[in-house]
Design a protein around this motif. Structure first.
Motif, PDB file in Angstrom:
ATOM      1  N   SER A 146       0.893  -1.065  -0.068  1.00 55.05           N
ATOM      2  CA  SER A 146       0.187  -0.027   0.094  1.00 55.05           C
ATOM      3  C   SER A 146       0.703   1.268   0.085  1.00 55.05           C
ATOM      4  N   ASP A 147       0.334   2.251  -0.357  1.00 57.26           N
ATOM      5  CA  ASP A 147       1.137   3.706  -0.392  1.00 57.26           C
ATOM      6  C   ASP A 147       1.767   3.960   0.852  1.00 57.26           C
ATOM      7  N   TYR A 153       8.069   3.224   4.823  1.00 55.64           N
ATOM      8  CA  TYR A 153       9.526   2.728   4.667  1.00 55.64           C
ATOM      9  C   TYR A 153      10.415   3.614   4.388  1.00 55.64           C
ATOM     10  N   ILE A 154      10.210   4.369   3.038  1.00 52.58           N
ATOM     11  CA  ILE A 154      10.936   5.560   2.841  1.00 52.58           C
ATOM     12  C   ILE A 154      11.257   6.335   3.583  1.00 52.58           C
ATOM     13  N   ASN A 157      13.571   4.510   6.505  1.00 50.28           N
ATOM     14  CA  ASN A 157      15.097   4.051   5.841  1.00 50.28           C
ATOM     15  C   ASN A 157      15.884   4.856   5.220  1.00 50.28           C
ATOM     16  N   THR A 158      15.449   5.964   4.705  1.00 49.13           N
ATOM     17  CA  THR A 158      16.223   6.944   3.979  1.00 49.13           C
ATOM     18  C   THR A 158      16.636   8.398   4.482  1.00 49.13           C
ATOM     19  N   THR A 159      17.614   8.975   4.105  1.00 53.09           N
ATOM     20  CA  THR A 159      17.889  10.427   4.614  1.00 53.09           C
ATOM     21  C   THR A 159      17.515  11.286   3.394  1.00 53.09           C
ATOM     22  N   ILE A 160      17.451  12.584   3.686  1.00 45.74           N
ATOM     23  CA  ILE A 160      17.540  13.404   2.468  1.00 45.74           C
ATOM     24  C   ILE A 160      18.919  13.399   1.750  1.00 45.74           C
ATOM     25  N   GLU A 161      20.133  12.820   2.316  1.00 46.26           N
ATOM     26  CA  GLU A 161      21.193  13.099   1.695  1.00 46.26           C
ATOM     27  C   GLU A 161      21.316  11.951   0.428  1.00 46.26           C
ATOM     28  N   ASP A 162      20.456  10.953   0.759  1.00 45.33           N
ATOM     29  CA  ASP A 162      20.355   9.998  -0.289  1.00 45.33           C
ATOM     30  C   ASP A 162      19.870  10.402  -1.735  1.00 45.33           C
ATOM     31  N   PHE A 163      18.973  11.245  -1.272  1.00 47.96           N
ATOM     32  CA  PHE A 163      18.425  12.043  -2.605  1.00 47.96           C
ATOM     33  C   PHE A 163      19.158  12.892  -3.297  1.00 47.96           C
ATOM     34  N   ILE A 164      19.766  13.594  -2.369  1.00 48.64           N
ATOM     35  CA  ILE A 164      20.887  14.405  -3.179  1.00 48.64           C
ATOM     36  C   ILE A 164      21.844  14.122  -3.713  1.00 48.64           C
ATOM     37  N   ILE A 165      22.472  12.940  -3.197  1.00 51.42           N
ATOM     38  CA  ILE A 165      23.516  12.333  -3.982  1.00 51.42           C
ATOM     39  C   ILE A 165      23.192  11.643  -5.158  1.00 51.42           C
TER      40      ILE A 165
END
Lengths: 166, 180
Positions: A146-147, A153-154, A157-165
């Motif tokens: 489900s959405d 989960y996102i 388990n993830t940080t904003i740095e992951d997206f920047i990279i």
């Protein structure tokens, strides 16, 4: 058209609209990003004075286990000879005795399908052949999320740095 | 920028560094861009090279001793970065620098960021045939209107040699343009 060099005053090159307006920001962003990527620190630390004592502790271990240990070679020339001739004999035998045995690698997919179809296996029979691990994988591949749970989960388990990279 | 020394101090001290560097970029972005663009031809490459040039300037500004003018020093970095870019492209496509430039020129007529006429296109083709040194000198002197003294500082050669290069280049280009 005048072909004299002195009449050509411009190159004819253009830039995208407003290209020069964003250069400063782009470069500063790039520099900051590079700084993050280049700061090679992993965040791991070591106990204080660790590197000062490492020679001593290694040397201590060396001297305390100074007993001579006899090394027995696993592969002597003689053993290798026996093993090699045995292997050669088996290969030769397989080639001579089993000239055209079918193997899984040269089976046509259609043949397998026909076989399963004609022998009328039920899906329970096939399931019985699979291990629990394999079944789990199949189940995961089919399940839909489900959405909300994806979003959770996102977020977890993830940080904003992951997206920047990225 | 009236006082280069003062500006340099601002560039090299951590508190004022970013603001001063932004000012530096604003002052030189267009001149450096056009200098680079004439070497690498395509806008995309020029954009990459310009950014790399500024990043390099930012990183090495504390090593700048003031032996030459800040402006010549930045031009020199831009020139080197542009040539590095051509070399990189050549290496990636496993071909020579000359072929890379010819390919870039071949793409010009359909390039959305080129609106030159036939004769401007022909001039670019003619420039690309020149040896690299003559290309640089011609572009800097003819289009950028730099003085021989400045070009000599950027390319680290003598003014006399530059003048000779420039005149040879002009002669060759004139011949190429008027021939059919």
């Amino acid at each position: 058209m005048n072909k004299e060099l002195k009449n050509i005053k411009t190159t004819g090159f253009k830039t995208p609209d407003n290209y020069f307006d964003t250069i400063e920001d782009n470069v500063m962003d790039n520099i900051k990003l590079n700084n993050i990527l280049n700061s090679k620190s992993t965040g791991q630390t070591i106990p204080e004075g660790y590197f000062d004592t490492i020679e001593d502790s290694v040397y201590k271990k060396i001297t305390s286990s100074k007993k001579e240990i006899k090394v027995v070679r696993l592969f002597t020339r003689k053993n290798m000879f026996y093993a090699a001739s045995l292997a050669a004999a088996i290969v030769l035998m397989l080639i001579v005795v089993l000239p055209s045995n079918p193997s899984f690698s040269n089976l046509e997919l259609e043949t397998v399908e026909n076989y399963i179809y004609q022998e009328s296996y039920s899906s329970e029979d096939i399931a019985a052949l699979l291990t629990e691990e394999e079944l789990k994988e199949v189940l995961y591949a089919d399940s839909s999320y489900s959405d909300e749970s994806l979003e959770d989960y996102i977020l977890d388990n993830t940080t904003i740095e992951d997206f920047i990279i990225e | 920028m009236t006082n280069e020394k003062e500006f340099l101090i601002q560039l090299q001290s951590p508190e004022t560094r970013e603001r001063a560097f932004r000012e530096l970029m604003s002052l030189y972005k267009e001149r450096l861009y056009w200098h680079i663009r004439k070497i690498v031809i395509s806008h995309d490459d020029a954009d990459d090279v310009l950014q790399n040039t500024f990043i390099k300037i930012y990183r090495s500004i504390h090593n700048f001793k003031g032996d030459s003018k800040l402006f010549s020093w930045m031009y020199r970095i831009a020139t080197n970065e542009a040539i590095t870019q051509i070399n990189k492209n050549a290496k990636r496509l496993q071909t020579t620098n000359e072929t890379i430039q010819q390919t870039a020129l071949g793409n010009l007529p359909t390039d959305v960021y080129f609106d030159g006429n036939e004769i401007q296109l022909k001039l670019q083709q003619a420039i690309a045939i020149l040896p690299q040194k003559q290309q640089l000198v011609f572009n800097m002197k003819y289009f950028d209107d730099l003085k021989y003294k400045e070009i000599a500082e950027i390319l680290e050669t003598s003014e006399g040699a530059l003048k000779a290069s420039y005149h040879i280049a002009v002669k060759k280009l004139q011949t190429y343009l008027t021939s059919d």
